[in-house]
Design an enzyme around this catalytic site. Structure first.
Site, PDB file in Angstrom:
ATOM      1  N   LYS A  41       0.859  -1.186   0.000  1.00  0.00           N
ATOM      2  CA  LYS A  41       0.000   0.000   0.000  1.00  0.00           C
ATOM      3  C   LYS A  41       0.888   1.225   0.000  1.00  0.00           C
ATOM      4  O   LYS A  41       2.014   1.173   0.510  1.00  0.00           O
ATOM      5  CB  LYS A  41      -0.825   0.092   1.287  1.00  0.00           C
ATOM      6  CG  LYS A  41      -1.861  -0.964   1.498  1.00  0.00           C
ATOM      7  CD  LYS A  41      -2.576  -0.723   2.821  1.00  0.00           C
ATOM      8  CE  LYS A  41      -3.669  -1.762   3.007  1.00  0.00           C
ATOM      9  NZ  LYS A  41      -4.374  -1.617   4.256  1.00  0.00           N
ATOM     10  N   ARG A  90     -15.590  -5.577   8.897  1.00  0.00           N
ATOM     11  CA  ARG A  90     -16.660  -4.616   8.590  1.00  0.00           C
ATOM     12  C   ARG A  90     -17.627  -5.267   7.613  1.00  0.00           C
ATOM     13  O   ARG A  90     -17.190  -6.070   6.766  1.00  0.00           O
ATOM     14  CB  ARG A  90     -16.064  -3.344   7.970  1.00  0.00           C
ATOM     15  CG  ARG A  90     -15.355  -2.459   8.979  1.00  0.00           C
ATOM     16  CD  ARG A  90     -14.369  -1.541   8.335  1.00  0.00           C
ATOM     17  NE  ARG A  90     -13.277  -2.311   7.717  1.00  0.00           N
ATOM     18  CZ  ARG A  90     -12.213  -1.784   7.152  1.00  0.00           C
ATOM     19  NH1 ARG A  90     -12.067  -0.475   7.124  1.00  0.00           N
ATOM     20  NH2 ARG A  90     -11.273  -2.548   6.612  1.00  0.00           N
TER      21      ARG A  90
HETATM   22  P1  ADP Z   1      -4.631  -4.386   6.595  1.00  0.00           P
HETATM   23  O1  ADP Z   1      -3.666  -3.686   5.716  1.00  0.00           O
HETATM   24  O2  ADP Z   1      -4.139  -5.659   7.184  1.00  0.00           O
HETATM   25  O3  ADP Z   1      -6.033  -4.508   6.047  1.00  0.00           O
HETATM   26  P2  ADP Z   1      -5.638  -2.324   8.310  1.00  0.00           P
HETATM   27  O4  ADP Z   1      -4.802  -1.441   9.145  1.00  0.00           O
HETATM   28  O5  ADP Z   1      -6.395  -1.693   7.199  1.00  0.00           O
HETATM   29  O6  ADP Z   1      -4.663  -3.441   7.849  1.00  0.00           O
HETATM   30  O7  ADP Z   1      -6.650  -3.127   9.226  1.00  0.00           O
HETATM   31  C1  ADP Z   1      -6.209  -4.013  10.223  1.00  0.00           C
HETATM   32  C2  ADP Z   1      -7.374  -4.843  10.698  1.00  0.00           C
HETATM   33  O8  ADP Z   1      -8.341  -3.999  11.311  1.00  0.00           O
HETATM   34  C3  ADP Z   1      -8.129  -5.586   9.588  1.00  0.00           C
HETATM   35  O9  ADP Z   1      -8.590  -6.804  10.123  1.00  0.00           O
HETATM   36  C4  ADP Z   1      -9.291  -4.677   9.274  1.00  0.00           C
HETATM   37  O10 ADP Z   1     -10.371  -5.389   8.747  1.00  0.00           O
HETATM   38  C5  ADP Z   1      -9.597  -4.166  10.673  1.00  0.00           C
HETATM   39  N1  ADP Z   1     -10.271  -2.878  10.632  1.00  0.00           N
HETATM   40  C6  ADP Z   1      -9.968  -1.798   9.886  1.00  0.00           C
HETATM   41  N2  ADP Z   1     -10.824  -0.786  10.127  1.00  0.00           N
HETATM   42  C7  ADP Z   1     -11.721  -1.263  11.031  1.00  0.00           C
HETATM   43  C8  ADP Z   1     -12.885  -0.707  11.655  1.00  0.00           C
HETATM   44  N3  ADP Z   1     -13.328   0.512  11.348  1.00  0.00           N
HETATM   45  N4  ADP Z   1     -13.542  -1.467  12.549  1.00  0.00           N
HETATM   46  C9  ADP Z   1     -13.119  -2.722  12.827  1.00  0.00           C
HETATM   47  N5  ADP Z   1     -12.048  -3.305  12.272  1.00  0.00           N
HETATM   48  C10 ADP Z   1     -11.355  -2.587  11.382  1.00  0.00           C
END
Ligand code: ADP
Length: 160
Positions: A41, A90
């Site tokens: 990313k 989500r």
């Molecule tokens: P990745 O690059 O592994 O997707 P993220 O930082 O985007 O990492 O997310 C890490 C974890 O947190 C993932 O399991 C994602 O689904 C979860 N996550 C992201 N945003 C939310 C949210 N708003 N509520 C609950 N879980 C979330």
């Protein structure tokens, strides 16, 4: 002792991530938050910055430890002695990706279990990428992240 690893990019941490981390801290004796150093990313924050923003957000929870890692998530879980991976789900957005990843991890490390916590209703729409987009366009992000994270995002975007 049940040890869990909650891995992710956390670029930056949001209230949705923190909600999952806090809930996980009640389910497991120890929760490592694994900040993936080199996700596929475009990142706004460096690994050290992402780790620091998370640490500052979770000071009140002594059974949470923030670490960074590279390589396979499952291999890192094994290294730190975690039996469980925690992820947030989500509605709509996450299921297929998480399902595929769970299947892959199960093949690679059959002993590692995955626990998905449903995102709380108020954070269903919240993602780091949407948050950054809103901030870039001048939106107010203070209700989506802790104060120090909002300040860091503003500073970072202002410096560009
Ligand atoms: P990745 O690059 O592994 O997707 P993220 O930082 O985007 O990492 O997310 C890490 C974890 O947190 C993932 O399991 C994602 O689904 C979860 N996550 C992201 N945003 C939310 C949210 N708003 N509520 C609950 N879980 C979330």
């Amino acid at each position: 002792m049940t040890i869990a690893l909650y891995p992710g990019s956390f670029d930056p941490v949001t209230n949705g991530h923190l909600d999952v981390a806090r809930r996980a801290s009640k389910l497991f004796c120890k929760v490592y938050i694994g900040v993936y150093a080199t996700p596929n990313k475009q990142l706004l924050f460096s690994t050290e910055e992402r780790v620091e923003l998370l640490r500052k957000s979770l000071l009140e929870l002594p059974n949470i430890e923030v670490r960074c890692f590279t390589g396979l998530t499952a291999a890192f879980a094994k290294e730190i002695g975690a039996q469980t991976l925690v992820r947030g789900l989500r509605a709509g957005a996450d299921f297929e990706y998480e399902f595929d990843m769970a299947m892959m991890n199960k093949k690679l490390y059959p002993d590692l279990e995955m626990v998905c916590l449903m995102a709380s209703q108020e954070y269903q729409f919240l993602s780091s990428s949407l948050l950054k987009e809103a901030a870039r366009l001048g939106g107010d992000i203070t209700s989506f992240v802790p104060k120090h994270v909002a300040v860091a995002v503003k500073k970072k975007l202002g410096a560009r």
